[in-house]
Scaffold this motif. Structure first.
Motif, PDB file in Angstrom:
ATOM      1  N   GLU A  95       0.867  -1.175   0.000  1.00 68.42           N
ATOM      2  CA  GLU A  95       0.000   0.000   0.000  1.00 68.42           C
ATOM      3  C   GLU A  95       0.909   1.232   0.000  1.00 68.42           C
ATOM      4  OE1 GLU A  95      -2.623   2.666  -0.205  1.00 68.42           O
ATOM      5  OE2 GLU A  95      -1.479   2.808   1.655  1.00 68.42           O
ATOM      6  N   SER A  96       0.849   1.997  -1.072  1.00 65.12           N
ATOM      7  CA  SER A  96       1.860   3.042  -1.284  1.00 65.12           C
ATOM      8  C   SER A  96       1.849   4.105  -0.197  1.00 65.12           C
ATOM      9  CB  SER A  96       1.674   3.686  -2.659  1.00 65.12           C
ATOM     10  OG  SER A  96       0.401   4.319  -2.760  1.00 65.12           O
ATOM     11  N   THR A  97       0.672   4.497   0.288  1.00 68.50           N
ATOM     12  CA  THR A  97       0.641   5.530   1.324  1.00 68.50           C
ATOM     13  C   THR A  97       1.213   5.008   2.634  1.00 68.50           C
ATOM     14  OG1 THR A  97      -1.655   4.930   1.870  1.00 68.50           O
ATOM     15  CG2 THR A  97      -1.325   6.729   0.304  1.00 68.50           C
ATOM     16  N   THR A  98       0.948   3.741   2.947  1.00 69.14           N
ATOM     17  CA  THR A  98       1.497   3.139   4.163  1.00 69.14           C
ATOM     18  C   THR A  98       3.014   3.026   4.069  1.00 69.14           C
ATOM     19  OG1 THR A  98      -0.531   1.872   4.554  1.00 69.14           O
ATOM     20  CG2 THR A  98       1.483   1.089   5.632  1.00 69.14           C
ATOM     21  N   ILE A  99       3.520   2.553   2.919  1.00 71.54           N
ATOM     22  CA  ILE A  99       4.969   2.428   2.746  1.00 71.54           C
ATOM     23  C   ILE A  99       5.636   3.790   2.842  1.00 71.54           C
ATOM     24  CG2 ILE A  99       6.802   1.714   1.174  1.00 71.54           C
ATOM     25  CD1 ILE A  99       4.918  -0.405   0.071  1.00 71.54           C
ATOM     26  N   ASP A 100       5.036   4.804   2.232  1.00 71.47           N
ATOM     27  CA  ASP A 100       5.581   6.160   2.307  1.00 71.47           C
ATOM     28  C   ASP A 100       5.701   6.613   3.763  1.00 71.47           C
ATOM     29  OD1 ASP A 100       6.143   8.956   1.858  1.00 71.47           O
ATOM     30  OD2 ASP A 100       3.981   9.335   1.996  1.00 71.47           O
ATOM     31  N   LYS A 101       4.654   6.416   4.547  1.00 73.18           N
ATOM     32  CA  LYS A 101       4.681   6.836   5.951  1.00 73.18           C
ATOM     33  C   LYS A 101       5.750   6.078   6.732  1.00 73.18           C
ATOM     34  CE  LYS A 101      -0.186   8.202   6.186  1.00 73.18           C
ATOM     35  NZ  LYS A 101      -1.527   7.879   6.724  1.00 73.18           N
ATOM     36  N   LEU A 102       5.897   4.780   6.471  1.00 75.24           N
ATOM     37  CA  LEU A 102       6.881   3.981   7.187  1.00 75.24           C
ATOM     38  C   LEU A 102       8.305   4.358   6.776  1.00 75.24           C
ATOM     39  CD1 LEU A 102       5.072   0.521   7.145  1.00 75.24           C
ATOM     40  CD2 LEU A 102       5.448   2.021   9.127  1.00 75.24           C
ATOM     41  N   ASP A 145      -3.427  11.132  -8.432  1.00 75.22           N
ATOM     42  CA  ASP A 145      -4.510  11.154  -7.445  1.00 75.22           C
ATOM     43  C   ASP A 145      -3.975  10.879  -6.051  1.00 75.22           C
ATOM     44  OD1 ASP A 145      -3.753   8.583  -7.950  1.00 75.22           O
ATOM     45  OD2 ASP A 145      -5.780   7.750  -7.971  1.00 75.22           O
ATOM     46  N   GLY A 146      -2.794  11.371  -5.751  1.00 74.00           N
ATOM     47  CA  GLY A 146      -2.196  11.113  -4.446  1.00 74.00           C
ATOM     48  C   GLY A 146      -2.904  11.848  -3.325  1.00 74.00           C
ATOM     49  N   ARG A 147      -2.752  11.334  -2.113  1.00 70.50           N
ATOM     50  CA  ARG A 147      -3.269  12.031  -0.938  1.00 70.50           C
ATOM     51  C   ARG A 147      -2.465  13.317  -0.717  1.00 70.50           C
ATOM     52  NH1 ARG A 147      -5.206   8.279   3.536  1.00 70.50           N
ATOM     53  NH2 ARG A 147      -4.040   9.760   4.831  1.00 70.50           N
ATOM     54  N   PRO A 148      -3.067  14.320  -0.093  1.00 74.44           N
ATOM     55  CA  PRO A 148      -2.352  15.585   0.105  1.00 74.44           C
ATOM     56  C   PRO A 148      -1.026  15.443   0.849  1.00 74.44           C
ATOM     57  CG  PRO A 148      -4.692  15.853   0.576  1.00 74.44           C
ATOM     58  CD  PRO A 148      -4.467  14.385   0.379  1.00 74.44           C
ATOM     59  N   ASP A 149      -0.953  14.449   1.760  1.00 68.73           N
ATOM     60  CA  ASP A 149       0.262  14.279   2.559  1.00 68.73           C
ATOM     61  C   ASP A 149       1.185  13.200   1.999  1.00 68.73           C
ATOM     62  OD1 ASP A 149      -1.447  12.171   3.073  1.00 68.73           O
ATOM     63  OD2 ASP A 149      -0.959  12.039   5.205  1.00 68.73           O
ATOM     64  N   GLN A 150       0.863  12.662   0.819  1.00 63.87           N
ATOM     65  CA  GLN A 150       1.655  11.563   0.267  1.00 63.87           C
ATOM     66  C   GLN A 150       2.891  12.093  -0.450  1.00 63.87           C
ATOM     67  OE1 GLN A 150      -0.568   8.902  -2.230  1.00 63.87           O
ATOM     68  NE2 GLN A 150       1.102   7.434  -2.426  1.00 63.87           N
ATOM     69  N   GLU A 151       4.035  11.471  -0.188  1.00 66.26           N
ATOM     70  CA  GLU A 151       5.286  11.846  -0.836  1.00 66.26           C
ATOM     71  C   GLU A 151       5.869  10.639  -1.559  1.00 66.26           C
ATOM     72  OE1 GLU A 151       8.038  13.720   1.824  1.00 66.26           O
ATOM     73  OE2 GLU A 151       6.471  14.878   2.835  1.00 66.26           O
ATOM     74  N   THR A 152       6.753  10.902  -2.512  1.00 65.68           N
ATOM     75  CA  THR A 152       7.439   9.823  -3.210  1.00 65.68           C
ATOM     76  C   THR A 152       8.947  10.014  -3.061  1.00 65.68           C
ATOM     77  OG1 THR A 152       7.726  10.895  -5.371  1.00 65.68           O
ATOM     78  CG2 THR A 152       5.593   9.824  -4.939  1.00 65.68           C
ATOM     79  N   LEU A 153       9.677   8.965  -3.402  1.00 63.90           N
ATOM     80  CA  LEU A 153      11.127   9.077  -3.474  1.00 63.90           C
ATOM     81  C   LEU A 153      11.537   9.753  -4.769  1.00 63.90           C
ATOM     82  CD1 LEU A 153      11.989   5.509  -2.175  1.00 63.90           C
ATOM     83  CD2 LEU A 153      12.142   7.650  -0.893  1.00 63.90           C
ATOM     84  N   GLY A 154      10.740   9.546  -5.830  1.00 68.86           N
ATOM     85  CA  GLY A 154      10.987  10.177  -7.116  1.00 68.86           C
ATOM     86  C   GLY A 154      12.157   9.571  -7.865  1.00 68.86           C
ATOM     87  N   GLY A 155      12.417  10.137  -9.024  1.00 72.36           N
ATOM     88  CA  GLY A 155      13.521   9.686  -9.862  1.00 72.36           C
ATOM     89  C   GLY A 155      13.113   9.342 -11.272  1.00 72.36           C
ATOM     90  N   VAL A 156      11.856   8.901 -11.452  1.00 77.57           N
ATOM     91  CA  VAL A 156      11.370   8.550 -12.785  1.00 77.57           C
ATOM     92  C   VAL A 156      10.374   9.622 -13.233  1.00 77.57           C
ATOM     93  CG1 VAL A 156      10.282   6.785 -14.219  1.00 77.57           C
ATOM     94  CG2 VAL A 156      11.638   6.102 -12.229  1.00 77.57           C
ATOM     95  N   ASP A 157      10.600  10.172 -14.406  1.00 76.83           N
ATOM     96  CA  ASP A 157       9.799  11.287 -14.910  1.00 76.83           C
ATOM     97  C   ASP A 157       8.472  10.781 -15.465  1.00 76.83           C
ATOM     98  OD1 ASP A 157       8.882  13.705 -15.854  1.00 76.83           O
ATOM     99  OD2 ASP A 157      10.280  13.812 -17.537  1.00 76.83           O
ATOM    100  N   ILE A 158       7.633  10.298 -14.539  1.00 79.37           N
ATOM    101  CA  ILE A 158       6.313   9.787 -14.916  1.00 79.37           C
ATOM    102  C   ILE A 158       5.268  10.316 -13.939  1.00 79.37           C
ATOM    103  CG2 ILE A 158       7.066   7.664 -16.052  1.00 79.37           C
ATOM    104  CD1 ILE A 158       6.539   6.155 -13.443  1.00 79.37           C
ATOM    105  N   THR A 159       4.029  10.342 -14.423  1.00 80.33           N
ATOM    106  CA  THR A 159       2.863  10.566 -13.570  1.00 80.33           C
ATOM    107  C   THR A 159       2.109   9.247 -13.478  1.00 80.33           C
ATOM    108  OG1 THR A 159       2.659  12.856 -14.319  1.00 80.33           O
ATOM    109  CG2 THR A 159       0.729  11.867 -13.269  1.00 80.33           C
ATOM    110  N   VAL A 160       1.849   8.779 -12.271  1.00 80.11           N
ATOM    111  CA  VAL A 160       1.129   7.524 -12.090  1.00 80.11           C
ATOM    112  C   VAL A 160      -0.238   7.791 -11.472  1.00 80.11           C
ATOM    113  CG1 VAL A 160       3.218   6.140 -11.844  1.00 80.11           C
ATOM    114  CG2 VAL A 160       2.151   7.101  -9.809  1.00 80.11           C
TER     115      VAL A 160
END
Length: 205
Positions: A54-61, A97-112
């Motif tokens: 779950e991407s939001t959970t992994i981001d928070k952890l 469609d990310g949550r307002p508090d969701q962050e990514t590590l980034g690096g790939v120039d894509i929108t998912v």
């Protein structure tokens, strides 16, 4: 850093998701493996896999465990990383469609787009033809999967959905040392995608 050896050491982020399956697939592809939960472990690996979950959970952890800064630094420094499903979201520069508090590590120039194919009950399988993996199709398993809405010029598209209403949607891509898939090759017993990644790691080293 460790001395370079023939078998690269590939870590699997082990805060949530299908960790064990990736470890098995990577070892079958010729890599040594370890789990990654602490910032100190990030410095010891040659490459990293970000598993599904779950991407939001992994981001928070990731942030709670103090991993975000070290991971972003290694990614910016060229460390090969493969993200499957939620891992694709974590490596994307943008989330549609990310949550307002969701962050990514980034690096790939894509929108998912998260859960682009629908809910858990809409999970499905499809054969994909990926030139980089040879002539035999890859059985792709999509589980609450994202897809790529758009990709920058530096992104190499590896696979698109071939049938159905989502035909043409990007589901595998590469940018330099970063590799992403919407699907889960670790659950099928076909280790070609992991072998492709391990070969990328060897070439990087």
């Amino acid at each position: 850093m460790r001395a370079v050896t023939e078998q690269p050491l590939v870590g699997v982020l082990a805060v949530q998701g299908d960790v064990r399956e990736h470890l098995v697939a990577l070892e079958a592809a010729g890599a040594r493996t370890c789990t990654v939960r602490r910032p100190s472990e990030v410095a010891e690996i040659d490459a990293l896999v970000l598993p599904g979950g779950e991407s939001t959970t992994i981001d928070k952890l990731i942030r709670a465990f103090g991993l975000q800064g070290p991971l972003r630094e290694r990614i910016a420094g060229g460390m090969p990383v493969y993200g499957s499903c939620a891992g694709m979201i974590l490596l994307a520069d943008r989330i549609a469609d990310g949550r307002p508090d969701q962050e990514t590590l980034g690096g790939v120039d894509i929108t998912v787009r998260r859960n682009a194919f629908g809910r858990q009950v809409d999970s499905f399988e499809e054969d994909l033809h990926i030139r980089e993996l040879g002539g035999q199709p890859v059985r792709a398993v999509f589980i609450r999967a994202p897809w790529v809405e758009d990709a920058g010029e530096a992104v190499q598209v590896l696979a698109r959905v071939e049938h159905g209403p989502a035909a043409g949607r990007i589901v595998a891509a590469r940018q330099g040392n970063l590799l992403v898939t919407s699907f889960h090759p670790e659950v099928t017993g076909d280790h070609r995608f992991h072998a492709y990644f391990v070969d990328l790691v060897r070439r990087r080293r």
